[in-house]
Design a protein around this motif. Sequence first.
Motif, PDB file in Angstrom:
ATOM      1  N   LYS A 148      33.527  41.246  31.986  1.00 45.63           N
ATOM      2  CA  LYS A 148      32.250  40.536  32.151  1.00 45.63           C
ATOM      3  C   LYS A 148      31.730  40.811  33.554  1.00 45.63           C
ATOM      4  CE  LYS A 148      34.419  36.201  33.671  1.00 45.63           C
ATOM      5  NZ  LYS A 148      35.741  36.814  33.887  1.00 45.63           N
ATOM      6  N   ALA A 149      30.475  40.472  33.781  1.00 43.31           N
ATOM      7  CA  ALA A 149      29.879  40.650  35.105  1.00 43.31           C
ATOM      8  C   ALA A 149      30.702  39.902  36.145  1.00 43.31           C
ATOM      9  CB  ALA A 149      28.440  40.159  35.099  1.00 43.31           C
ATOM     10  N   GLY A 150      30.961  40.552  37.265  1.00 45.09           N
ATOM     11  CA  GLY A 150      31.746  39.946  38.335  1.00 45.09           C
ATOM     12  C   GLY A 150      33.192  40.381  38.369  1.00 45.09           C
ATOM     13  N   ASP A 151      33.693  40.956  37.277  1.00 49.83           N
ATOM     14  CA  ASP A 151      35.074  41.426  37.252  1.00 49.83           C
ATOM     15  C   ASP A 151      35.245  42.622  38.181  1.00 49.83           C
ATOM     16  OD1 ASP A 151      35.753  39.509  35.423  1.00 49.83           O
ATOM     17  OD2 ASP A 151      35.835  40.866  33.697  1.00 49.83           O
ATOM     18  N   LYS A 152      36.369  42.668  38.877  1.00 51.15           N
ATOM     19  CA  LYS A 152      36.730  43.811  39.720  1.00 51.15           C
ATOM     20  C   LYS A 152      37.523  44.808  38.873  1.00 51.15           C
ATOM     21  CE  LYS A 152      35.145  41.851  43.535  1.00 51.15           C
ATOM     22  NZ  LYS A 152      34.785  40.511  43.043  1.00 51.15           N
ATOM     23  N   VAL A 153      37.166  46.086  38.966  1.00 53.28           N
ATOM     24  CA  VAL A 153      37.783  47.084  38.094  1.00 53.28           C
ATOM     25  C   VAL A 153      38.067  48.397  38.820  1.00 53.28           C
ATOM     26  CG1 VAL A 153      36.734  46.161  35.978  1.00 53.28           C
ATOM     27  CG2 VAL A 153      35.520  47.905  37.318  1.00 53.28           C
ATOM     28  N   VAL A 154      38.918  49.200  38.186  1.00 48.35           N
ATOM     29  CA  VAL A 154      39.149  50.597  38.542  1.00 48.35           C
ATOM     30  C   VAL A 154      38.850  51.398  37.293  1.00 48.35           C
ATOM     31  CG1 VAL A 154      40.843  52.334  39.255  1.00 48.35           C
ATOM     32  CG2 VAL A 154      40.949  50.019  40.206  1.00 48.35           C
ATOM     33  N   ALA A 155      38.180  52.539  37.443  1.00 42.24           N
ATOM     34  CA  ALA A 155      37.796  53.295  36.260  1.00 42.24           C
ATOM     35  C   ALA A 155      37.824  54.795  36.533  1.00 42.24           C
ATOM     36  CB  ALA A 155      36.400  52.882  35.798  1.00 42.24           C
ATOM     37  N   MET A 156      38.042  55.538  35.443  1.00 41.96           N
ATOM     38  CA  MET A 156      37.915  56.989  35.501  1.00 41.96           C
ATOM     39  C   MET A 156      36.752  57.396  34.613  1.00 41.96           C
ATOM     40  SD  MET A 156      40.576  60.053  34.568  1.00 41.96           S
ATOM     41  CE  MET A 156      39.916  61.718  34.338  1.00 41.96           C
TER      42      MET A 156
END
Length: 274
Positions: free
Chosen positions: A33-41
């Motif tokens: 959801k909006a506000g979540d901290k993520v790592v992505a490829m």
Amino acid sequence: MLRPFLPRKFPFIPGTDVAGEVIKVGPGVQNYKAGDKVVAMLSPAAGGGLAEFAVNKESLTVARPPEVSAAEGAGLPVAGLTAHQTLTQSAGVKLDGSGQQVNLLITAASGGVGQYAVQLAKLGNTHVTATCGARNMDFVKSLGADEVLDYKTPDGAALKSPSGRKYDAVIHCASSIPWSTFEPNLSENGKVIDITPGPSAFMTFALKKLTFSKKQLLPVLLIPNKENLDYLVKLVKEGKLKTVIDSKHPLSKAEDAWAKSIDGHATGKIIVEP
């Protein structure tokens, strides 16, 4: 290996490894959801990492805990996943420390993939010999390498283990090292795992297969996996893996970061920040 085919069209925004905060999600997204901290490829074909905003599939996006900074997370995807894949799938190293000891050689161990490969390898039952430049020998030793070779010395150029070991597997992160240099240093069933294979690597791979050689060269292409990326992020959180950062550059100076990457002598990861 894919450079002749990518990008498919211009203009093109390069960059695949990102970390940040979710701004908006599509209707099919279930776990963020909006506000979540993520790592992505991001997809190598689509790119888009060197920008203020990027779009990605949920299938290659993982949660980033507070203990992992955006810079640490952004360094992980391609380099960390490549190191993980080559060690666990190609070299057969079990990262829980079980299994028979594996004698490893990791070339260009101070670079992006190499620094992760050394750290991950030492989570398993391995003896690690690593190559790098003279200025990075203490650094690579601090990552956990058991032996470190200066690649510019005669023994380093010949890849000879100081303890006389033969390598069960080589995680080959450098370039321009011929098969003839690797072969005498391999164990009976040793293999060279080439993460940047060129035409000569594929020719050697085919030749060794056709001649039923016990010593093999294996060209590797990264197959990204969400579960593995999540595993790496958790290792960083637990302090068992670290992203060593060579330098940080503002997005407005992204070309400087790109030039430094192309130069090929960074110690660790090069990070671009907004």
